[in-house]
Design an enzyme around this catalytic site. Structure first.
Site, mmCIF file in Angstrom:
data_model
loop_
_atom_site.group_PDB
_atom_site.id
_atom_site.type_symbol
_atom_site.label_atom_id
_atom_site.label_comp_id
_atom_site.label_asym_id
_atom_site.label_seq_id
_atom_site.Cartn_x
_atom_site.Cartn_y
_atom_site.Cartn_z
ATOM 1 N N CYS A 66 0.856 -1.186 0.000
ATOM 2 C CA CYS A 66 0.000 0.000 0.000
ATOM 3 C C CYS A 66 0.891 1.235 0.000
ATOM 4 O O CYS A 66 1.689 1.426 0.932
ATOM 5 C CB CYS A 66 -0.914 -0.008 1.225
ATOM 6 S SG CYS A 66 -1.895 1.494 1.387
ATOM 7 N N CYS A 213 -5.692 6.276 -2.575
ATOM 8 C CA CYS A 213 -5.022 4.984 -2.736
ATOM 9 C C CYS A 213 -3.711 5.225 -3.471
ATOM 10 O O CYS A 213 -3.716 5.665 -4.625
ATOM 11 C CB CYS A 213 -5.910 4.010 -3.520
ATOM 12 S SG CYS A 213 -5.119 2.415 -3.837
#
Length: 268
Positions: A66, A213
């Site tokens: 991530c 994101c």
């Protein structure tokens, strides 16, 4: 009681823990719950030597990597007094990630996410094509043109000029779990503003619509550059901030991270 810290990167929020004595998938579901827990998009479980990060989505599923979580992890390590040399390389499920250009006031850093992988077989996409670029798929009364790439996670990008959040949530859920994506996919809704700027909303696998994101920003910028719609570097505009993606031999992501809170969680 479990000590925790909470950080966010452009609105993408994470709970960070270092010591745990129970199943991390179960713990993520409990801690990340917005009503009965602390509330977050994901849980970062970290160790210091070697410098390692595992990430669990709010539904308990484990993600390989991530981008926003990595920056939050770097900021956490800086706040904990670790030297920058100690966090120059972070181990993740997607491999070793290089950290560079750390600035402190305000905090930002750049993560080198490596080379993008466009092979359909690497992304568990059920297709006879070698890649999944500009592929047509009929979903929810729409004929969509989709492109998928792996940059720390599987992302499927589509350009949208006019679509509301409610529609993105519904369409994102359908695409994420479409049978053609055997391991599910993250879905990125992209609007090109100019050759150096895009707007982005991401439906994250295991989370839903998120404020930001990092890997989605990288995937979207990469596809936009590949398609000739943008030129690197690409500014990715998000509801709570901006990320900068440099598309070259590797993909580099620059952005902020902010500490929100710290405390102790007591299970009841």
């Amino acid at each position: 009681m479990l000590a925790f810290s909470k950080y966010h990167g452009c609105g993408n929020d994470f709970i960070i823990i270092e010591e745990w004595h129970q199943d991390l998938s179960r713990l993520a579901r409990k801690l990340c719950h917005r009503t009965t827990g602390i509330g977050a998009d994901g849980l970062l479980a970290v160790t210091r030597k070697p410098c390692t990060m595992r990430i669990f989505n709010s539904d308990g599923s484990e993600a390989a990597m991530c981008g926003n979580g990595l920056r939050c992890f770097v900021k956490y390590c800086i706040d904990q007094g670790m030297a920058e040399s100690e966090i120059s390389s972070i181990e993740t499920k997607a491999g070793k990630m290089k950290v560079m250009d750390i600035s402190h006031d305000p905090f930002s850093c750049t993560i080198d996410l490596g080379k993008p992988d466009c092979k359909a077989s690497s992304m568990a996409i059920d297709t006879t094509e070698s890649t999944f670029m500009h592929q047509k798929l009929f979903v929810s009364d729409r004929l969509l043109s989709l492109s998928s790439v792996f940059i720390g996670a599987v992302h499927t990008v589509l350009y949208m000029d006019d679509i509301g959040i409610a529609s993105m949530d519904s369409l994102g859920a359908q695409l994420c779990s479409h049978p053609i994506f055997k391991d599910r996919t993250n879905v990125d809704f992209v609007r090109v503003m100019d050759e150096h700027t895009i707007e982005l909303i991401t439906y994250e696998r295991g989370v839903g619509i998120t404020a930001a994101c990092g890997t989605g920003a990288c995937a979207s910028a990469y596809i936009a550059v590949r398609d000739g719609k943008c030129v690197s570097p690409v500014a990715v505009l998000l509801p709570y901030g901006k990320l900068i993606v440099d598309v070259g031999d590797t993909i580099r992501l620059k952005g902020p991270a902010v500490k929100i809170a710290q405390g102790y969680w007591q299970e009841y």
